[in-house]
Design a protein around this motif. Structure first.
Motif, PDB file in Angstrom:
ATOM      1  N   GLU A  11       0.819  -1.214   0.000  1.00  0.00           N
ATOM      2  CA  GLU A  11       0.000   0.000   0.000  1.00  0.00           C
ATOM      3  C   GLU A  11       0.856   1.270   0.000  1.00  0.00           C
ATOM      4  N   PRO A  12       0.238   2.438  -0.298  1.00  0.00           N
ATOM      5  CA  PRO A  12       0.994   3.702  -0.324  1.00  0.00           C
ATOM      6  C   PRO A  12       1.673   4.053   0.993  1.00  0.00           C
ATOM      7  N   PHE A  13       1.085   3.657   2.134  1.00  0.00           N
ATOM      8  CA  PHE A  13       1.720   3.895   3.421  1.00  0.00           C
ATOM      9  C   PHE A  13       1.834   2.587   4.191  1.00  0.00           C
ATOM     10  N   VAL A  14       2.981   2.412   4.825  1.00  0.00           N
ATOM     11  CA  VAL A  14       3.300   1.204   5.588  1.00  0.00           C
ATOM     12  C   VAL A  14       3.717   1.636   6.986  1.00  0.00           C
ATOM     13  N   MET A  15       3.192   0.951   8.001  1.00  0.00           N
ATOM     14  CA  MET A  15       3.554   1.286   9.373  1.00  0.00           C
ATOM     15  C   MET A  15       4.838   0.548   9.748  1.00  0.00           C
ATOM     16  N   GLY A  16       5.905   1.291  10.022  1.00  0.00           N
ATOM     17  CA  GLY A  16       7.180   0.687  10.382  1.00  0.00           C
ATOM     18  C   GLY A  16       7.298   0.483  11.881  1.00  0.00           C
ATOM     19  N   PHE A  17       7.748  -0.694  12.289  1.00  0.00           N
ATOM     20  CA  PHE A  17       7.786  -1.038  13.717  1.00  0.00           C
ATOM     21  C   PHE A  17       9.206  -1.272  14.237  1.00  0.00           C
ATOM     22  N   TRP A  18      10.205  -0.697  13.603  1.00  0.00           N
ATOM     23  CA  TRP A  18      11.566  -0.935  14.093  1.00  0.00           C
ATOM     24  C   TRP A  18      11.827  -0.226  15.421  1.00  0.00           C
ATOM     25  N   ARG A  19      11.011   0.781  15.740  1.00  0.00           N
ATOM     26  CA  ARG A  19      11.157   1.482  17.023  1.00  0.00           C
ATOM     27  C   ARG A  19      10.096   1.039  18.025  1.00  0.00           C
ATOM     28  N   LEU A  20       9.446  -0.072  17.799  1.00  0.00           N
ATOM     29  CA  LEU A  20       8.339  -0.502  18.651  1.00  0.00           C
ATOM     30  C   LEU A  20       8.710  -0.513  20.128  1.00  0.00           C
ATOM     31  N   LEU A  21       9.867  -1.034  20.475  1.00  0.00           N
ATOM     32  CA  LEU A  21      10.255  -1.107  21.881  1.00  0.00           C
ATOM     33  C   LEU A  21      10.460   0.286  22.469  1.00  0.00           C
ATOM     34  N   ASP A  22      10.930   1.229  21.638  1.00  0.00           N
ATOM     35  CA  ASP A  22      11.136   2.598  22.124  1.00  0.00           C
ATOM     36  C   ASP A  22       9.819   3.275  22.479  1.00  0.00           C
ATOM     37  N   GLY A  41      -6.659   3.061   7.119  1.00  0.00           N
ATOM     38  CA  GLY A  41      -6.291   2.411   5.865  1.00  0.00           C
ATOM     39  C   GLY A  41      -4.843   1.994   5.780  1.00  0.00           C
ATOM     40  N   VAL A  42      -4.112   2.094   6.895  1.00  0.00           N
ATOM     41  CA  VAL A  42      -2.708   1.669   6.919  1.00  0.00           C
ATOM     42  C   VAL A  42      -2.676   0.263   7.509  1.00  0.00           C
ATOM     43  N   THR A  43      -2.643  -0.724   6.643  1.00  0.00           N
ATOM     44  CA  THR A  43      -2.743  -2.118   7.091  1.00  0.00           C
ATOM     45  C   THR A  43      -1.479  -2.925   6.835  1.00  0.00           C
ATOM     46  N   HIS A  44      -0.498  -2.341   6.148  1.00  0.00           N
ATOM     47  CA  HIS A  44       0.775  -3.035   5.934  1.00  0.00           C
ATOM     48  C   HIS A  44       1.753  -2.640   7.036  1.00  0.00           C
ATOM     49  N   THR A  45       2.461  -3.611   7.580  1.00  0.00           N
ATOM     50  CA  THR A  45       3.397  -3.375   8.680  1.00  0.00           C
ATOM     51  C   THR A  45       4.786  -3.844   8.285  1.00  0.00           C
ATOM     52  N   ASP A  46       5.789  -3.057   8.614  1.00  0.00           N
ATOM     53  CA  ASP A  46       7.166  -3.353   8.209  1.00  0.00           C
ATOM     54  C   ASP A  46       8.012  -3.724   9.426  1.00  0.00           C
ATOM     55  N   HIS A  47       8.740  -4.835   9.304  1.00  0.00           N
ATOM     56  CA  HIS A  47       9.552  -5.375  10.392  1.00  0.00           C
ATOM     57  C   HIS A  47      10.878  -5.903   9.828  1.00  0.00           C
ATOM     58  N   ALA A  48      11.721  -6.404  10.717  1.00  0.00           N
ATOM     59  CA  ALA A  48      12.918  -7.153  10.337  1.00  0.00           C
ATOM     60  C   ALA A  48      13.284  -8.042  11.513  1.00  0.00           C
ATOM     61  N   ASP A  49      13.884  -9.179  11.197  1.00  0.00           N
ATOM     62  CA  ASP A  49      14.222 -10.117  12.277  1.00  0.00           C
ATOM     63  C   ASP A  49      15.122  -9.483  13.324  1.00  0.00           C
ATOM     64  N   ILE A  50      16.008  -8.562  12.903  1.00  0.00           N
ATOM     65  CA  ILE A  50      16.995  -8.014  13.844  1.00  0.00           C
ATOM     66  C   ILE A  50      16.501  -6.801  14.626  1.00  0.00           C
ATOM     67  N   TYR A  51      15.344  -6.247  14.300  1.00  0.00           N
ATOM     68  CA  TYR A  51      14.895  -5.035  14.979  1.00  0.00           C
ATOM     69  C   TYR A  51      14.746  -5.277  16.484  1.00  0.00           C
ATOM     70  N   GLY A  52      15.218  -4.283  17.241  1.00  0.00           N
ATOM     71  CA  GLY A  52      15.150  -4.404  18.695  1.00  0.00           C
ATOM     72  C   GLY A  52      15.980  -5.550  19.222  1.00  0.00           C
ATOM     73  N   GLN A  53      17.123  -5.812  18.572  1.00  0.00           N
ATOM     74  CA  GLN A  53      17.975  -6.950  18.938  1.00  0.00           C
ATOM     75  C   GLN A  53      17.136  -8.237  19.002  1.00  0.00           C
ATOM     76  N   TYR A  54      16.404  -8.459  17.926  1.00  0.00           N
ATOM     77  CA  TYR A  54      15.579  -9.657  17.732  1.00  0.00           C
ATOM     78  C   TYR A  54      14.343  -9.702  18.637  1.00  0.00           C
ATOM     79  N   GLU A  55      13.941  -8.579  19.201  1.00  0.00           N
ATOM     80  CA  GLU A  55      12.811  -8.601  20.131  1.00  0.00           C
ATOM     81  C   GLU A  55      11.544  -7.946  19.585  1.00  0.00           C
ATOM     82  N   CYS A  56      11.648  -7.117  18.542  1.00  0.00           N
ATOM     83  CA  CYS A  56      10.471  -6.391  18.059  1.00  0.00           C
ATOM     84  C   CYS A  56       9.432  -7.314  17.430  1.00  0.00           C
TER      85      CYS A  56
END
Length: 299
Positions: A11-22, A41-56
């Motif tokens: 989608e045009p906007f994606v919610m990024g969660f790399w700062r979730l713990l912050d 209408g923002v239903t796509h979420t962006d993550h990575a295995d390493i975010y938050g030292q593997y905790e996000c």
């Protein structure tokens, strides 16, 4: 293998969660935030295995566990391939490094599925170009994950055009995105061919750090000051309520039809971002912002 064109998956906007713990949200607060994003209408979420030292990922999954029905209302994008030298996580070696081996990709996906408490990843990205990447092996991993139903779509992150072309040449299904840094402050993607390639393949790029990590508003270097002044000026002309909206409008004007990753836990800023889709910017305004970044006019 085919380089067939992709239809828009992200989608045009994606919610990024790399700062979730912050953000220091409780699991219930995270659920509430997700529901508010979905309503916008923002239903796509962006993550990575390493975010938050593997905790996000696990923190996000714990929130999903409280409201399982939300899983079918959102799309989960995650990334793998970076291996930090974190002894406490049992990683071998003393240096951060990349690992795009088939074994690592599959193991990372299985771990992410557990973290998210889900049965599928909607989009998997290779997080960074790996100088040791064997494209055939990555394609084999993708194919296996696709056949198993563990991952629905695949893409890359921070890849050059040649790196994406190499991997695409080994895949018999289209890669759906290339996640790149792009903002009025950092415009390399406009010059290095990545956005041209996205248009050519009909791929929507994903832009991370669209506000340049806050440089647009917190830096007082000459470029940032020029940009702040012109963004304010153009914002008044197009009816924007914040400089953020001007930036999102500027990025959305690009013909590659980018998806923009939002990094805020403030729902009001998410709402403002989505409202930027109601704004339009003409070429002269767009190039005034470009000129304020480069410090010179077009040739």
């Amino acid at each position: 293998m085919s380089e067939g064109k992709s239809k828009r998956v992200v989608e045009p906007f994606v919610m990024g969660f790399w700062r979730l713990l912050d953000w220091q949200l409780s699991e219930q607060q995270c659920v509430s935030f997700l529901k508010e994003c979905i309503e916008l209408g923002v239903t796509h979420t962006d993550h990575a295995d390493i975010y938050g030292q593997y905790e996000c990922e696990a923190a996000f999954g714990a929130a999903l566990k409280l409201a399982p029905s939300i899983r079918d209302e959102i799309k989960i994008i995650t990334k793998c391939g970076i291996r930090p030298a974190l002894a406490k996580k049992g990683l071998a070696g003393k240096a951060n490094h990349y690992d795009s081996s088939k074994a690592h990709i599959i193991a990372s996906v299985q771990q992410s599925l557990q973290h998210f408490n889900t049965d599928r990843i909607d989009v998997l990205l290779i997080h960074r170009p790996d100088y040791l990447m064997r494209a055939d092996e990555v394609a084999e991993a993708f194919q296996q994950l696709k056949q198993q139903g563990d991952v629905l779509h695949f893409g890359v992150s921070n890849f050059s055009p040649s790196q994406l072309s190499l991997l695409q040449s080994r895949c018999d299904f289209p890669l759906v995105t290339n996640q790149l840094e792009c903002s009025p402050y950092e415009m390399a993607a406009l010059e290095n061919g990545t956005l041209d390639q996205c248009q050519e393949l009909d791929i929507s790029p994903m832009f991370w750090s669209p506000l340049a990590g806050g440089k647009l508003f917190s830096r007082d270097d000459e470029k940032a000051l020029r940009l702040q002044a012109v963004l304010q000026e153009v914002g008044e002309e197009i009816g924007a309520t914040s400089l953020d909206q001007v930036v999102y409008c500027w990025l959305s004007t690009l013909p590659s039809k980018p998806s923009i990753v939002l990094g805020t836990g403030n729902i009001d800023r998410v709402s403002a971002a989505t409202n930027s889709q109601l704004l339009t910017m003409n070429p002269e305004q767009w190039y005034r912002i470009w000129q304020s970044s480069t410090g010179h006019s077009v040739p």
